[in-house]
Motif scaffolding. Sequence first.
Motif, PDB file in Angstrom:
ATOM      1  N   ASN A 313      -0.352  -5.221 -11.777  1.00 13.41           N
ATOM      2  CA  ASN A 313      -1.323  -6.590 -10.736  1.00 13.41           C
ATOM      3  C   ASN A 313      -0.449  -7.395 -10.355  1.00 13.41           C
ATOM      4  OD1 ASN A 313      -3.153  -6.617 -11.822  1.00 13.41           O
ATOM      5  ND2 ASN A 313      -2.394  -7.695 -13.601  1.00 13.41           N
ATOM      6  N   GLU A 314       1.228  -7.804  -9.611  1.00 11.53           N
ATOM      7  CA  GLU A 314       1.633  -8.030  -9.030  1.00 11.53           C
ATOM      8  C   GLU A 314       1.576  -6.825  -8.024  1.00 11.53           C
ATOM      9  OE1 GLU A 314       6.314  -9.344  -7.917  1.00 11.53           O
ATOM     10  OE2 GLU A 314       5.863  -9.018 -10.182  1.00 11.53           O
ATOM     11  N   VAL A 315       2.564  -4.962  -8.244  1.00 10.18           N
ATOM     12  CA  VAL A 315       2.373  -4.610  -7.046  1.00 10.18           C
ATOM     13  C   VAL A 315       0.858  -4.220  -6.215  1.00 10.18           C
ATOM     14  CG1 VAL A 315       2.491  -2.080  -6.614  1.00 10.18           C
ATOM     15  CG2 VAL A 315       3.701  -3.355  -8.877  1.00 10.18           C
ATOM     16  N   LEU A 316      -0.244  -4.380  -7.029  1.00  9.60           N
ATOM     17  CA  LEU A 316      -1.404  -4.202  -6.235  1.00  9.60           C
ATOM     18  C   LEU A 316      -2.059  -5.321  -5.725  1.00  9.60           C
ATOM     19  CD1 LEU A 316      -3.665  -2.539  -8.770  1.00  9.60           C
ATOM     20  CD2 LEU A 316      -2.031  -1.290  -7.251  1.00  9.60           C
ATOM     21  N   LYS A 317      -1.222  -6.403  -6.007  1.00  9.15           N
ATOM     22  CA  LYS A 317      -1.619  -7.865  -4.714  1.00  9.15           C
ATOM     23  C   LYS A 317      -0.512  -8.158  -3.874  1.00  9.15           C
ATOM     24  CE  LYS A 317      -3.948 -11.637  -5.193  1.00  9.15           C
ATOM     25  NZ  LYS A 317      -5.774 -11.300  -5.604  1.00  9.15           N
ATOM     26  N   THR A 318       1.022  -7.147  -4.551  1.00  3.14           N
ATOM     27  CA  THR A 318       1.861  -8.096  -3.222  1.00  3.14           C
ATOM     28  C   THR A 318       1.695  -7.069  -2.437  1.00  3.14           C
ATOM     29  OG1 THR A 318       2.730  -9.226  -4.483  1.00  3.14           O
ATOM     30  CG2 THR A 318       4.417  -8.389  -2.650  1.00  3.14           C
ATOM     31  N   GLU A 319       1.756  -5.608  -2.358  1.00  2.25           N
ATOM     32  CA  GLU A 319       1.379  -4.694  -1.337  1.00  2.25           C
ATOM     33  C   GLU A 319       0.362  -4.526  -0.889  1.00  2.25           C
ATOM     34  OE1 GLU A 319       3.494  -2.593  -0.674  1.00  2.25           O
ATOM     35  OE2 GLU A 319       5.095  -4.088  -1.698  1.00  2.25           O
ATOM     36  N   LEU A 320      -1.203  -4.076  -1.313  1.00  2.00           N
ATOM     37  CA  LEU A 320      -2.375  -4.523  -0.430  1.00  2.00           C
ATOM     38  C   LEU A 320      -3.514  -5.630  -0.985  1.00  2.00           C
ATOM     39  CD1 LEU A 320      -2.787  -0.351  -2.746  1.00  2.00           C
ATOM     40  CD2 LEU A 320      -2.440  -1.190  -0.340  1.00  2.00           C
ATOM     41  N   GLY A 321      -2.782  -6.741  -1.462  1.00  2.00           N
ATOM     42  CA  GLY A 321      -3.675  -7.849  -1.999  1.00  2.00           C
ATOM     43  C   GLY A 321      -4.873  -7.866  -2.585  1.00  2.00           C
ATOM     44  N   LEU A 322      -5.131  -6.681  -3.576  1.00  2.31           N
ATOM     45  CA  LEU A 322      -6.415  -6.253  -4.096  1.00  2.31           C
ATOM     46  C   LEU A 322      -5.990  -5.971  -5.707  1.00  2.31           C
ATOM     47  CD1 LEU A 322      -7.758  -2.607  -2.235  1.00  2.31           C
ATOM     48  CD2 LEU A 322      -8.392  -4.679  -2.256  1.00  2.31           C
ATOM     49  N   THR A 323      -7.043  -5.949  -6.423  1.00  2.00           N
ATOM     50  CA  THR A 323      -6.942  -6.451  -7.599  1.00  2.00           C
ATOM     51  C   THR A 323      -6.805  -5.103  -8.691  1.00  2.00           C
ATOM     52  OG1 THR A 323      -9.013  -6.197  -8.188  1.00  2.00           O
ATOM     53  CG2 THR A 323      -7.934  -8.560  -8.265  1.00  2.00           C
ATOM     54  N   PHE A 324      -6.412  -4.732  -9.659  1.00  2.00           N
ATOM     55  CA  PHE A 324      -6.307  -3.163  -9.874  1.00  2.00           C
ATOM     56  C   PHE A 324      -8.532  -2.524  -9.552  1.00  2.00           C
ATOM     57  CE2 PHE A 324      -6.966  -0.646 -13.499  1.00  2.00           C
ATOM     58  CZ  PHE A 324      -6.889   1.040 -13.101  1.00  2.00           C
ATOM     59  N   THR A 325      -9.279  -3.641 -10.467  1.00  3.04           N
ATOM     60  CA  THR A 325      -9.581  -2.394 -10.209  1.00  3.04           C
ATOM     61  C   THR A 325     -10.596  -2.344  -8.958  1.00  3.04           C
ATOM     62  OG1 THR A 325     -11.292  -3.445 -12.788  1.00  3.04           O
ATOM     63  CG2 THR A 325     -12.669  -3.449 -11.059  1.00  3.04           C
ATOM     64  N   SER A 326      -9.840  -3.423  -7.788  1.00  4.48           N
ATOM     65  CA  SER A 326     -10.489  -2.884  -6.391  1.00  4.48           C
ATOM     66  C   SER A 326      -9.815  -2.117  -5.767  1.00  4.48           C
ATOM     67  CB  SER A 326     -10.804  -4.561  -5.691  1.00  4.48           C
ATOM     68  OG  SER A 326     -11.519  -5.358  -6.332  1.00  4.48           O
ATOM     69  N   TYR A 327      -8.740  -1.527  -6.082  1.00  5.58           N
ATOM     70  CA  TYR A 327      -7.800  -0.438  -5.551  1.00  5.58           C
ATOM     71  C   TYR A 327      -8.176   0.436  -6.509  1.00  5.58           C
ATOM     72  CZ  TYR A 327      -4.283   2.177  -4.545  1.00  5.58           C
ATOM     73  OH  TYR A 327      -2.982   3.038  -3.868  1.00  5.58           O
ATOM     74  N   LEU A 328      -8.647   0.751  -7.378  1.00  2.00           N
ATOM     75  CA  LEU A 328      -9.002   1.591  -7.833  1.00  2.00           C
ATOM     76  C   LEU A 328     -10.130   2.567  -7.590  1.00  2.00           C
ATOM     77  CD1 LEU A 328      -9.001   3.675 -10.131  1.00  2.00           C
ATOM     78  CD2 LEU A 328     -10.350   2.850 -11.681  1.00  2.00           C
ATOM     79  N   ASN A 329     -11.267   1.047  -7.487  1.00  2.00           N
ATOM     80  CA  ASN A 329     -12.440   1.470  -6.436  1.00  2.00           C
ATOM     81  C   ASN A 329     -12.210   2.295  -4.844  1.00  2.00           C
ATOM     82  OD1 ASN A 329     -14.621   1.921  -8.904  1.00  2.00           O
ATOM     83  ND2 ASN A 329     -14.601  -1.167  -8.378  1.00  2.00           N
ATOM     84  N   LYS A 330     -11.322   1.320  -4.657  1.00  2.00           N
ATOM     85  CA  LYS A 330     -11.348   1.548  -2.665  1.00  2.00           C
ATOM     86  C   LYS A 330     -10.707   3.396  -2.690  1.00  2.00           C
ATOM     87  CE  LYS A 330     -11.177  -1.045   0.056  1.00  2.00           C
ATOM     88  NZ  LYS A 330     -12.519  -1.609   0.601  1.00  2.00           N
TER      89      LYS A 330
END
Length: 405
Positions: A313-330
């Motif tokens: 969660n830290e990686v996705l939030k820091t790098e892309l500003g997204l949660t896991f679910t949001s990033y996966l859907n994106k």
Amino acid sequence: MQEFYRKALLTLILLVVADALLAVFFIHQSYLSLTLLPGHRDGVRWHYSTYSDIATGGSSAVRLHDPTRERMRFDFRLTDQAQFPFVSTQLDLDDTKGRPALMNWSKYRTVTFLARCAPANSMIMVVSTFDAKVTKPGKPETFRSPGTYFSCNEQGVPVSLDLTKLTLPDWWFDAMKLDLSDRSYSLDKVSKIVIGTSSNTRRNVDSFFEASELTLRGRDQRYIVALAVIIIASCAGFGIWFFLAHSRALVASLNSKLKKDLPLVAYRQLTLEPYKDKEKASVLRFIATNYTNTDLDLDGVVAGTGANRNKVNEVLKTELGLTFTSYLNKLRLTEAARLLTEKNSAAVAEIAYSVGYANVSYFNKLFKDEYGCTPKAFRTLASQQGEPAESCSDESPAAENRHSA
């Protein structure tokens, strides 16, 4: 799209205001009025004359006041000497050379005036009209002369008479040997107006009658028709413009969104050289490689990378500003948009499955939330872009990453 909607709303408001102003103008123009007094105006004039029962053996008297004023007044006294005593004043229409003329009143429906008389009385107004079938020039009795009664008193009575509902006297049909059922008349050739006494007028009493503000009123329906045509045309024009402009704006918005999202989700150039944090690189690589797996979830990422949930969660939030679910859907939706653009023959369900969605309805809902239209509509719009659609796919390294991983 918000900018387009603001522009469309402003255009609609301006259109409504313009139509409202045109409506006020055209409706105002549609109301017709023609003031008949004073009798000299617009190249025509009224020739005043008086008549009484003297021609039939009576002795009734009538005297017309100054006819140049903006009112018509005559004094009279009826006597009992004739069988049918009467007096009247006529307003005969003349042209500029003093010859009898005809006026077209077909656009007018009513005649209005203020009627004063003493004593209180019932009077008659007759409109003499030319009938080509029976009327003979120079013979007033051959003109169709429909009329109606009205009341007056010394204080003044506002009178409004419907010119389309006047009545022809029976004696005229007998004199002309015409069928009593032929009671129609036309107002396109009016020669004179007659105002006279009725059978209720008191005898042997000095009396007067005065009419002022004598005005014809009507409606010119051509203005209403023109207004309706303009409003329909403007609404149709706005509708066509809105449809075409909305399609262009939606295409541009989708194109812009693709260009914006692809670098964002660009999977951060998953060659991973820029990342010194191997655990971070491992998380991003794993998601970018396995996002098409319908069973992929946060626990699967943790199991596949060895990182804990907080680290993912830290990686996705820091790098892309997204949660896991949001990033996966994106990731999935961006790849689906690319496939919809490039693979016209592939079914929507096939594309949904290929990017990791087992439920097509759920995929359709997420796609519409993301791009503002259904996958089918997106494909149609993408096909309208031509070259821009290819540039979008060129900017998407998703497939490359997937194949190279």
